[in-house]
Each structure stands twice: as structure tokens, then as C-alpha cells.
Design a protein around this motif. Sequence first.
Motif, PDB file in Angstrom:
ATOM      1  N   GLN A  42      39.145-105.139  76.114  1.00 24.53           N
ATOM      2  CA  GLN A  42      40.375-104.652  77.230  1.00 24.53           C
ATOM      3  C   GLN A  42      40.020-103.406  78.066  1.00 24.53           C
ATOM      4  OE1 GLN A  42      43.546-106.603  77.343  1.00 24.53           O
ATOM      5  NE2 GLN A  42      41.909-107.980  76.703  1.00 24.53           N
ATOM      6  N   GLN A  43      38.801-103.118  77.913  1.00 27.49           N
ATOM      7  CA  GLN A  43      38.341-101.834  78.500  1.00 27.49           C
ATOM      8  C   GLN A  43      38.104-102.288  80.116  1.00 27.49           C
ATOM      9  OE1 GLN A  43      37.521 -99.019  76.952  1.00 27.49           O
ATOM     10  NE2 GLN A  43      37.957-100.004  75.041  1.00 27.49           N
ATOM     11  N   PRO A  44      38.654-101.221  80.999  1.00 27.40           N
ATOM     12  CA  PRO A  44      38.528-101.496  82.408  1.00 27.40           C
ATOM     13  C   PRO A  44      36.878-101.538  82.893  1.00 27.40           C
ATOM     14  CG  PRO A  44      39.092 -99.127  81.809  1.00 27.40           C
ATOM     15  CD  PRO A  44      39.084 -99.815  80.398  1.00 27.40           C
ATOM     16  N   ILE A  45      36.623-102.442  83.729  1.00 24.90           N
ATOM     17  CA  ILE A  45      35.303-102.558  84.313  1.00 24.90           C
ATOM     18  C   ILE A  45      35.411-101.901  85.496  1.00 24.90           C
ATOM     19  CG2 ILE A  45      33.723-104.349  84.898  1.00 24.90           C
ATOM     20  CD1 ILE A  45      34.848-106.243  83.065  1.00 24.90           C
ATOM     21  N   ILE A  46      34.788-100.613  85.295  1.00 22.13           N
ATOM     22  CA  ILE A  46      34.497 -99.678  86.767  1.00 22.13           C
ATOM     23  C   ILE A  46      33.549-100.389  87.686  1.00 22.13           C
ATOM     24  CG2 ILE A  46      34.132 -97.499  87.302  1.00 22.13           C
ATOM     25  CD1 ILE A  46      34.889 -96.550  84.676  1.00 22.13           C
ATOM     26  N   GLY A  47      33.983-100.356  88.849  1.00 23.03           N
ATOM     27  CA  GLY A  47      32.805-100.710  89.750  1.00 23.03           C
ATOM     28  C   GLY A  47      32.733-102.615  90.100  1.00 23.03           C
ATOM     29  N   ALA A  48      33.740-103.062  89.265  1.00 31.02           N
ATOM     30  CA  ALA A  48      33.632-104.480  89.559  1.00 31.02           C
ATOM     31  C   ALA A  48      33.830-105.013  91.039  1.00 31.02           C
ATOM     32  CB  ALA A  48      34.693-105.232  88.679  1.00 31.02           C
ATOM     33  N   ARG A  49      33.285-105.820  91.511  1.00 30.89           N
ATOM     34  CA  ARG A  49      33.386-105.941  93.120  1.00 30.89           C
ATOM     35  C   ARG A  49      34.251-107.322  92.921  1.00 30.89           C
ATOM     36  NH1 ARG A  49      30.610-105.465  97.827  1.00 30.89           N
ATOM     37  NH2 ARG A  49      30.883-107.262  99.429  1.00 30.89           N
ATOM     38  N   ILE A  50      35.496-107.281  93.931  1.00 28.56           N
ATOM     39  CA  ILE A  50      36.416-108.203  94.082  1.00 28.56           C
ATOM     40  C   ILE A  50      36.035-108.790  95.443  1.00 28.56           C
ATOM     41  CG2 ILE A  50      38.829-108.917  93.993  1.00 28.56           C
ATOM     42  CD1 ILE A  50      37.465-107.828  91.376  1.00 28.56           C
ATOM     43  N   GLU A  51      36.198-110.091  95.667  1.00 31.77           N
ATOM     44  CA  GLU A  51      36.031-110.946  96.982  1.00 31.77           C
ATOM     45  C   GLU A  51      37.067-111.653  97.209  1.00 31.77           C
ATOM     46  OE1 GLU A  51      31.735-111.958  98.185  1.00 31.77           O
ATOM     47  OE2 GLU A  51      31.290-111.495  96.132  1.00 31.77           O
ATOM     48  N   VAL A  52      37.650-111.552  98.176  1.00 28.57           N
ATOM     49  CA  VAL A  52      38.795-113.069  98.531  1.00 28.57           C
ATOM     50  C   VAL A  52      37.799-114.025  99.405  1.00 28.57           C
ATOM     51  CG1 VAL A  52      40.805-113.648  99.911  1.00 28.57           C
ATOM     52  CG2 VAL A  52      40.533-111.107  98.850  1.00 28.57           C
ATOM     53  N   LEU A  53      37.464-115.175  98.724  1.00 33.43           N
ATOM     54  CA  LEU A  53      36.666-116.028  99.352  1.00 33.43           C
ATOM     55  C   LEU A  53      37.067-116.636 100.610  1.00 33.43           C
ATOM     56  CD1 LEU A  53      35.220-117.822  95.959  1.00 33.43           C
ATOM     57  CD2 LEU A  53      34.285-115.912  97.347  1.00 33.43           C
ATOM     58  N   GLY A  54      36.262-116.948 101.397  1.00 29.15           N
ATOM     59  CA  GLY A  54      36.718-117.434 102.945  1.00 29.15           C
ATOM     60  C   GLY A  54      37.000-116.457 103.798  1.00 29.15           C
ATOM     61  N   THR A  55      37.053-114.955 103.251  1.00 32.43           N
ATOM     62  CA  THR A  55      37.352-113.844 104.177  1.00 32.43           C
ATOM     63  C   THR A  55      36.425-112.896 104.051  1.00 32.43           C
ATOM     64  OG1 THR A  55      38.757-112.551 102.467  1.00 32.43           O
ATOM     65  CG2 THR A  55      39.926-114.506 103.531  1.00 32.43           C
ATOM     66  N   THR A  56      36.549-111.810 104.898  1.00 29.98           N
ATOM     67  CA  THR A  56      35.697-110.588 104.576  1.00 29.98           C
ATOM     68  C   THR A  56      36.416-109.538 104.087  1.00 29.98           C
ATOM     69  OG1 THR A  56      36.682-109.784 106.672  1.00 29.98           O
ATOM     70  CG2 THR A  56      34.482-111.197 106.914  1.00 29.98           C
ATOM     71  N   LEU A  57      37.538-109.728 103.455  1.00 30.80           N
ATOM     72  CA  LEU A  57      38.182-108.917 102.519  1.00 30.80           C
ATOM     73  C   LEU A  57      37.580-108.596 101.118  1.00 30.80           C
ATOM     74  CD1 LEU A  57      41.716-109.569 103.923  1.00 30.80           C
ATOM     75  CD2 LEU A  57      40.235-107.637 104.559  1.00 30.80           C
TER      76      LEU A  57
END
Length: 765
Positions: A42-57
Motif C-alpha cells: 500500500q505504499q505510494p508509487i512516486i513518479g508513476a506515469r499515468i496515460e489516458v490511452l487514445g489521447t495526449t493527456l
Amino acid sequence: MKKLYVQSFFTIFLLLSVLASPAVHAQDAGIIEGSVIDRDTQQPIIGARIEVLGTTLGAIADMNGQFFIEGLQSGTYRLKATAVDYQPIVKSDIAVGSAQSVKLVVEMQIDAYQAGEIVVTATQLFNKAEDVKVSSNELSQEEIRRSPGSAEDVSRMVQALPGVATAADSRNDLIVRGGSPIENFIMIDGIEVPNINHFGTQGASGGPIGMINVDFLQEVTFSAGGFPVKYGDRLSSIMDIQYRDGDKNKLTGKFDLGLAGAGFIVEGPIQKGKSSYIVSARKSYLDLLLSSTGLTAVPNYTNFNLKATYELSPTHKLAVIGLGGIDRIEFKGAEDEDDPSNDHIEYDAWQSVIGLSHKWLAGKQTYVQTSLSQNNYHYGIDVDSAGTSEFSNNSLDSEVLLRSDLSHRFSPADLFELGLQLCYLRTNNDIFQNSWIDYFSVQHETLHIDKLTEAFKLGFYTQYTKTFYRRFSLTGGLRYDYFNYLNDPHAISPRASLSIDLQQNLKLNFAYGLYRQAVPLIWLIGDEANKNLKYIKATHAIAGVEYYPMEDVKVTVEVFNKNYDDYPASVANPQVSYATVGTEYGLLGMEALESASTGYARGIEFFVQKKLTQTLYGLVNYAYSQIRFKALDGVERPSSFDYRHMFTIMLGYKFSNTLELSGKWRYTSGKPYTPVDLEASTALNQLQLDFSKVNAYRFAAYHRLDIRIDKRYEFDGWNLVAFIDFENLYNRKNIDQLQWDEKKKRVDTVYQWSFLPAGGIKVEF
């Protein structure tokens, strides 16, 4: 029932009017927010990259593992998360609207052998905990909400999963690989909950109507066997429910109206950006609409859901979970010419669960969750015939539970878990039953129990998961349980499971273990000799193949064997095993019992699931099984839950972001039944069964088709979701049971639900 159809069609008319309205397009105002954490610690994962697939967001998780993505058009999206040392994960089927943000918790699984780099293994759309190897599936909130024929009820959606059956359309009982509903374990955010249904059976986990609001759900993990030792005192299944957090930044709400009732949700911040609350209430109104029509036995119920979180510090977080329900129903019996019974029945009940959970990030690799909770269930039942009291039950069952679970990762390949559970039980029972003759012509003397009973349980477990040689993951655990009310209070349960990665997308899975469960306390007080009952024992042996031909498709094949020992059996009726009870509304266990019943459940299951990634989603599930038991007479018979063949296909298609169509067809072999003894029934004017032919016959096969249409609308600052659900579309007359008509003195056939159109509207603001 005709009056109910009138109301149904009136509701459908309103919904069709809404569906025919033109769609309104909203601006780019959708938001996805949440956190990325390690699944085990349950530790926070600092720096994880989140992508909304199909967009540039996209976004990068901050120092607390949190992310915030805005500027999305209304629609359905997929979210991909990647991080150093972790397996990439995709969350699909994320419905974004303009009125409220979507709240997510993304749990990532560490990769045991690729530390220090971005892992390049296949992206995971299907997830499960590291110590869960077999018979487990996860369902998202959206998958449960839109399931056709499920009435947005988590228990009814779970019935589409492998190995799960139900006794009747009118109830939510889960019969998992032949196991009784008393064998199921339910947990909400670390809080143990005995029952999540209205009008429940005392000592069991089912009932006809669910209490959980689907809009509270983050995800649900359901395991049909081979589960680890952290889950104790249950034999068949685990339903681990995760509630989502409320909105941490602004006050929002939702109102819904449907055939069954009306309700609302309110959520908002406690500490802006950190802590929140979410609360809901729902009230049925069929009793108000139909009170003047003369229709009897209309259920009246109210339920409440609550979750509140408070961040004490970055490493300490509190959560309060609440669930409650109030039930009332009345059968007028002799006053109603359509009621086959002369009995007048009044049922009043309430139940509540309140729990406080503390999450502590004790170190970079250590996580401790401790919870304290109390649950209460009050039963108030009165049955009289011609002014004479025949049965009454005024009982209050209470439990206070303390649970603490520790998880520590020694290395990416080594996970250690340890836990302790304490439970104080208190039941105050005032039960009266006039002398009666049961279904098998056995005469019973008048029963009156007025008793306060106190007991306690203790559970302790330890477990270790080791990944080695890149392809093998082995979990071994040992559990100890103690129940002081039994004369033999001790139980030990070793379990082990193994997963072998043959290829990146192909696994072999195995599990073997002992599972022990103390019988419900209400059965123990029925007779003083019942203290001699033993823990019920089930031995699970499971082997399976898990294959991912595509990123969004999972295929599993499993064979299972579950051997039962020491199940309670009736002394007065030596042909009756209590392994086949738990789906009734009446009270069970008020007689002498012996731990003498044995049996088995064995079979094979085939399951295919496709997640929504573009337009199509669905699942196909086929199971073949044999479930048989022996009682005191030593004769092996089919269990009442021996359905043999079960097949479910569910498909859905999104025509656009605003219009969706789905359907479900379910088939099961006819369930076993015991024929009626006509001569004895006529003589006594009550149902009597032929005890020489227990479960010797089968009803006709069961099948039905459910179709659902969903339509979404976006307005300035608020959203509207409308749906229509046509249950049993071709009006199949599926048999439920046989009953005796006391007024006409004949056997009648009771059928399952006929064609029923239902629907609802939700307004988000």
C-alpha cells in the motif's frame, strides 16, 4: 402482480421518453483523479506515469502517489500506469462525465526480477493479488452497474462468474461450487460483514435484495475456492469489496429513481485534497404506490451506506465504514384469497455494520491495517394461524470484531503476511415454535428458547509468498482458529498454492488446502447436545490454466474437487444434511444435530472474459459439476444445489459514448427436488414430502434472457443516465418449487420471475 406490471410499464414509458430525447454534448470538463500504490504494501508509487490511452493527456504521480487529469471529453477511457520495478497495468471501462470526477485507486504489482527498470512484460488488464493463484476474478464498478438482469446488485452480477449459482430469481444467495450460502465470506474495506442483503436468513449470507449502493464501489474481488489463509472461518467463497473514496475537492451528489425505489448520494471533502466522505440512502416505495390496490406481501426496505476517510499524516489514515438496512413485509394469509397459506406473517428486521479502519505505512516495505467493527442483526418474525401463535422469533445477533493484518516485503521476490482476528459474539434469542409436523411427517414438541448466549472466536494466520526462477510463485500458509462454545474448540488449516509462468501470457495454477468453519451460533443453541458439533471441514484441490490470447481477453479452465466432512445432519430426519440449507426464509438448527454428513463437489469450469477496450465486451462461462452428500442414513444423494450444467453468456456493445446495449442468457440443468406425498399432505393439509425419494427427481431446465439499454446525457454542470432492463424477455416459466395450497388442498407449482420490465434514471450534479 398485474398492478406491478402497470407500474413497470409506466416507468418504462417515462424512460423511453428520456431515451428518445436528443443527446446534449458537453464541453471538455471531465476529470480523472486518484492514487497509485503498491498492491501488497500500500505504499505510494512516486513518479508513476499515468496515460489516458487514445489521447495526449496524462500525469505523473506526486510524492503521495496522487494524480489529477482534467480536460477530458465525456466518454469511456482506458488508463495505463507504468513505473520502475512494477508490472504495467491498464484500467479499462472508465466512464467520464462532466458533473463529477472519476476517483481511482491504481494498485500495481511489483515485478520480482526486473528491479531498477521499467518492466517490459505484457500490460495487465486482469489483476489479482500475489497470493491468489486460482479461481479469482475482479469486477469494476461499471461492469457491475451495467450488467443486464442484475438490478445493479453486486451479488447478482457475481452469479455470472464460474462456479456460482443461485437457488431462485427472488434471492441473492450465492451457491459456490455446491456450497451452502452459510459458507461465504464478505469483507468491505477490511471490515467483515455477515450479510449484505435485506430479509436475510439467520446464520446465512443471502437474501432477496442487496443493500450496497453500486455507486460506492471501486472494485470487487471474488474467489470461488483455493483462497489464502488470511480469510478464515469460511469454506466456499470470498467477496472482497472495495469502496471508493468520496470527492476530496468539492461537494457533489447524485439522485436515482427506479422501479424498486429512490435514493441519493452526497459526497465531499473533510480535508480538502486529502480526506472525504460519501453517504447514501435508499427507500423502496412500492408499498406506498400499491397500498390501496390490495396487493399483499410488498417488501418495504430502507438502506444506508457510508464511507469517511481522514488523513492523520502521510503514513496514517483512518476510514469509517457504515452499512445498514431496515426491512418490513406482511403476508395476510387467510385475508388474501390468492395466498395459499392461512398463516398471517409479520416480518420486521434491521441490521447495521459500523467499522473503524486504521491504515499504517509502517515502513517502505511494511503495511499494517487494523480494524474494529460491530455488526448487529435484529429479527422480528411473528406467524399466527386462526389467531393462534405458531412461531415467533425476536432475536438480536451481535458481533464485535478486531482484525489486524501485516504485510512486509523482504525483497521483490519475498512477501510475508501475518494476521490476527478476535470476535466477541452475543445473541439474545426469544424463539417460540408451537408443536409441529415437519415436511417428513416427524412430530416435534413445542419449542421455546429464551436465552442470552456469549462466545468468542480467535483466528491467527501466517503466510509467505516466494517468487523464484522467474517463472514460479509459491504461497504457503497456516491458520489456527479457536471457538470457545464448541467442546472441541480448535482448528488448524494449512494451505498452499503454486503458479507457473509457461509463457508471458500462459500460466498453470494449483491450490490445495484445508478449510474449516464453525457452525452458526444459532444452530448450536437449538439443542444442548449441539455443543458437540465439530468444525465443518472442506478440502480444496484445484488445478487450472490461465491464458491471455489478447491484452483484453482472459481464458481460464479449472478443475476442482472439494471434499466435505463433519457437516451437521438432522437426528430426527436422518436423510437430511444441513449442507443443502441456507436459501430458506425460515429458522434453521432448532433441533439435535450431529457432525455426521459427508459429501463432495467436483467439476470443471471454462471461462472467457473480454474487457471493454473499444466497443465490445462480454463473458462466456460454462461449468459441469457433481455435488452429492450423505446424511445419517448413509445414503448418497444429489445435493439440492447439484445443478450439473451451468452456462452463461453476456455480451455488450457501445454504439457511442452515450448509447449501450447488453444482454445475458443463462441456462442451468433442472435442480433436484423431493416429490410430494399427496396422501399425507391431504390428510394433514400441509406439505409433506416423500422421504424415500429425497432429491430423486429434477425440475425442467432453467433458462432466461435479459436485455438492457443504457443512455447517457451531458448537460451544463449535470449528467443524466437512464436505463431499461427487460428481465426474462421471452417469459420462460422456470419452476422454483412445489407448495401446498391449504385453501384448495392441492399441490401448486411456484414459478420464478416471469417477464419483468424495469428501469431507472440517475442524475449526477
